[in-house]
Design a protein around this motif. Structure first.
Motif, PDB file in Angstrom:
ATOM      1  N   GLU B  42       0.605  -1.187   0.205  1.00 28.54           N
ATOM      2  CA  GLU B  42       0.312   0.504   0.332  1.00 28.54           C
ATOM      3  C   GLU B  42       1.603   1.314  -0.174  1.00 28.54           C
ATOM      4  OE1 GLU B  42      -1.930   0.609   3.846  1.00 28.54           O
ATOM      5  OE2 GLU B  42      -2.285   2.787   3.145  1.00 28.54           O
ATOM      6  N   ASP B  46       0.449   3.567  -3.177  1.00 25.70           N
ATOM      7  CA  ASP B  46       0.453   5.510  -2.589  1.00 25.70           C
ATOM      8  C   ASP B  46       0.563   6.405  -3.440  1.00 25.70           C
ATOM      9  OD1 ASP B  46      -1.669   7.336  -1.039  1.00 25.70           O
ATOM     10  OD2 ASP B  46       0.914   7.426  -0.769  1.00 25.70           O
ATOM     11  N   LEU B  49       0.614   5.575  -7.433  1.00 24.58           N
ATOM     12  CA  LEU B  49      -1.240   6.446  -7.358  1.00 24.58           C
ATOM     13  C   LEU B  49      -0.762   8.141  -7.928  1.00 24.58           C
ATOM     14  CD1 LEU B  49      -4.615   6.134  -7.841  1.00 24.58           C
ATOM     15  CD2 LEU B  49      -4.649   6.151  -5.060  1.00 24.58           C
ATOM     16  N   VAL B  77      -8.296  11.119  -5.119  1.00 21.54           N
ATOM     17  CA  VAL B  77      -7.399   9.816  -4.539  1.00 21.54           C
ATOM     18  C   VAL B  77      -8.092   9.271  -2.570  1.00 21.54           C
ATOM     19  CG1 VAL B  77      -5.645   9.974  -5.906  1.00 21.54           C
ATOM     20  CG2 VAL B  77      -5.096  11.472  -3.381  1.00 21.54           C
ATOM     21  N   GLN B  79      -9.991   8.538   0.885  1.00 23.32           N
ATOM     22  CA  GLN B  79     -10.296   7.273   1.114  1.00 23.32           C
ATOM     23  C   GLN B  79     -11.344   6.764   0.443  1.00 23.32           C
ATOM     24  OE1 GLN B  79     -11.334   5.786   5.577  1.00 23.32           O
ATOM     25  NE2 GLN B  79      -9.534   5.417   5.033  1.00 23.32           N
ATOM     26  N   SER B  81     -13.351   8.201  -2.341  1.00 23.98           N
ATOM     27  CA  SER B  81     -13.048   7.909  -3.572  1.00 23.98           C
ATOM     28  C   SER B  81     -12.343   6.631  -3.703  1.00 23.98           C
ATOM     29  CB  SER B  81     -12.590   9.325  -4.042  1.00 23.98           C
ATOM     30  OG  SER B  81     -12.779  10.305  -3.697  1.00 23.98           O
ATOM     31  N   LEU B  82     -11.513   6.342  -3.156  1.00 25.54           N
ATOM     32  CA  LEU B  82     -10.432   4.750  -3.221  1.00 25.54           C
ATOM     33  C   LEU B  82     -11.849   3.878  -3.156  1.00 25.54           C
ATOM     34  CD1 LEU B  82      -7.523   5.287  -2.167  1.00 25.54           C
ATOM     35  CD2 LEU B  82      -8.262   5.882  -4.523  1.00 25.54           C
ATOM     36  N   ALA B 114     -10.396   1.186   0.614  1.00 27.89           N
ATOM     37  CA  ALA B 114      -8.906   2.028  -0.234  1.00 27.89           C
ATOM     38  C   ALA B 114      -7.370   1.360  -0.341  1.00 27.89           C
ATOM     39  CB  ALA B 114      -9.124   3.293   0.921  1.00 27.89           C
ATOM     40  N   LEU B 117      -6.599  -1.278  -3.030  1.00 35.87           N
ATOM     41  CA  LEU B 117      -6.875  -1.051  -3.987  1.00 35.87           C
ATOM     42  C   LEU B 117      -5.357  -0.449  -3.869  1.00 35.87           C
ATOM     43  CD1 LEU B 117      -8.273  -0.431  -6.391  1.00 35.87           C
ATOM     44  CD2 LEU B 117      -9.176   1.913  -5.883  1.00 35.87           C
ATOM     45  N   GLU B 118      -4.494   0.987  -3.047  1.00 32.94           N
ATOM     46  CA  GLU B 118      -3.353   1.248  -3.513  1.00 32.94           C
ATOM     47  C   GLU B 118      -2.800   0.020  -3.323  1.00 32.94           C
ATOM     48  OE1 GLU B 118      -3.961   5.305  -1.318  1.00 32.94           O
ATOM     49  OE2 GLU B 118      -3.080   4.142  -0.270  1.00 32.94           O
ATOM     50  N   ILE B 137      -4.114   1.908 -12.883  1.00 31.48           N
ATOM     51  CA  ILE B 137      -4.502   3.091 -12.483  1.00 31.48           C
ATOM     52  C   ILE B 137      -5.356   4.230 -13.680  1.00 31.48           C
ATOM     53  CG2 ILE B 137      -3.876   6.105 -11.163  1.00 31.48           C
ATOM     54  CD1 ILE B 137      -1.375   3.691 -10.783  1.00 31.48           C
ATOM     55  N   PHE B 141      -9.006   5.600 -14.021  1.00 34.03           N
ATOM     56  CA  PHE B 141      -9.804   7.311 -13.179  1.00 34.03           C
ATOM     57  C   PHE B 141      -9.826   7.644 -14.242  1.00 34.03           C
ATOM     58  CE2 PHE B 141      -7.748   5.602  -8.997  1.00 34.03           C
ATOM     59  CZ  PHE B 141      -8.393   6.362  -8.079  1.00 34.03           C
TER      60      PHE B 141
END
Lengths: 236, 236
Positions: B42, B46, B49, B77, B79, B81-82, B114, B117-118, B137, B141
């Motif tokens: 992560e 992060d 991303l 980005v 939390q 939204s992710l 989140a 995902l990261e 990504i 996005f």
């Protein structure tokens, strides 16, 4: 009138020659000099720097957790550290600054140097793809990463701050809860760390009082070291 | 007992198949399940991303300054939204969680979604190089970035916060100087923004009172929207 060096030699030192010379020129242009300046490039460069240094730390320190990696990275990419890298490159000699900044010594100001360095990383990414930026950043940071002693660098920041203050005969810092929010397991604590005698107060958030205190202490220690490089004030 | 889906379908949706399947497995493993979990990944994810989204915003919005780009990125980005992106991928169905997290609905918790995902982004970078992470990504996005209306998204946060509060018949927020440090041009202001009735206080730093207030207001508005999604409390 000071002379700005053309960026040829800088590009040799960086190990990368820009295809679009206007990009390196823009990276070296402070907002005080022209409307096409380096601030947007700095935004991109800050991100690629964090990514490349983050990945290098991940690979180099397989036993460290994400909080520890994060702290090591913060110490490598803080303004003071970046300004040191920039100074080694003599970056100040290549910067385009407005009259006022020139006169007030802008080409030696840590914030201006650090921002321009990040802008170069961003410009390299846009010019030559990710690998171009990565190779410049790794070239500049690999020895810094390899010379990290995690045990020393990651010493509990509260202890390190306490030792720094005691060595200078100052009182211990004060920690206070500024805010507490949310519900378990998503609690957020915000703690302040104050050293009134040295006029430093920092704030930090974390999932526990202890973690927020450690972050606030680490930031306070960083500020003290920046504020008092070399000889630091002792209590009278 | 809930069944964890094997990650084949997820990889199809992501448009990327891992060479090392242990990496995607690790990215989907919460720390409550095993000691080889996704937190270090992560950290890397992060960063990649932020870099990829940052560069996309830079290219897509040539007129925005770095502060505006930064605010747009923060909204993409954060939390919440992710976690939305993760939910669209049904990421919760693929997560390995410990018993306790499973029982308390961990596979729907925004922070867990989140973070996983990261971690996937980080794992993809390590597995397939930067381009692998970038393509995943961007796939997730690009439509979010293209649908941003900067005028709306970048409305002055103090005004936006004021409108949000007034629509709910609440008093205006209080702004206070928490700290002021340094000397011009390196002044740092720390301002607090409090909405006592809704138990929200945020802090932010900036080079001027106004810029710090705007940042604190933006954060307060973000917290209020997360705390009160949909119907928000009106004053009695």
């Amino acid at each position: 009138m000071s002379i700005v060096l053309p960026p040829e030699h800088l590009q040799k030192v960086l190990g990368y020659t820009f295809s679009e010379q206007r990009l390196i020129k823009q990276a070296l242009t402070h907002r005080s000099f022209a409307s096409t300046h380096n601030e947007r490039l700095e935004f991109v460069g800050d991100a690629v720097l964090n990514a490349v240094v983050g990945r290098s730390l991940y690979i180099h320190f397989p036993k460290l957790n994400e909080g520890e990696l994060s702290r090591l990275r913060a110490s490598l990419v803080r303004q003071e550290s970046l300004a040191n890298v920039a100074s080694e490159l003599n970056l100040g000699d290549y910067l385009w600054l407005g009259e006022g900044e020139l006169k007030s010594g802008g080409h030696r100001r840590p914030s201006i140097l650090a921002d321009a360095l990040e802008a170069i990383f961003g410009a390299a990414w846009l010019d030559g793809g990710f690998e171009a930026a990565q190779s410049i950043i790794e070239r500049l940071f690999v020895s810094r990463i390899e010379s990290i002693d995690p045990a020393r660098a990651l010493k509990d920041p509260k202890t390190a701050l306490q030792e720094w203050l005691q060595a200078r005969h100052h009182a211990l810092p004060l920690y206070e809860v500024v805010r507490q929010e949310g519900e378990s397991p998503n609690l957020v604590f915000e703690m302040s760390c104050s050293i009134p005698a040295l006029k430093v107060t920092t704030l930090a958030q974390g999932p526990s009082r202890r973690s927020a205190e450690q972050l606030a202490a680490g930031e306070a220690l960083g500020m003290l070291k920046e504020k008092y490089p070399g000889k630091a004030p002792r209590r009278a």
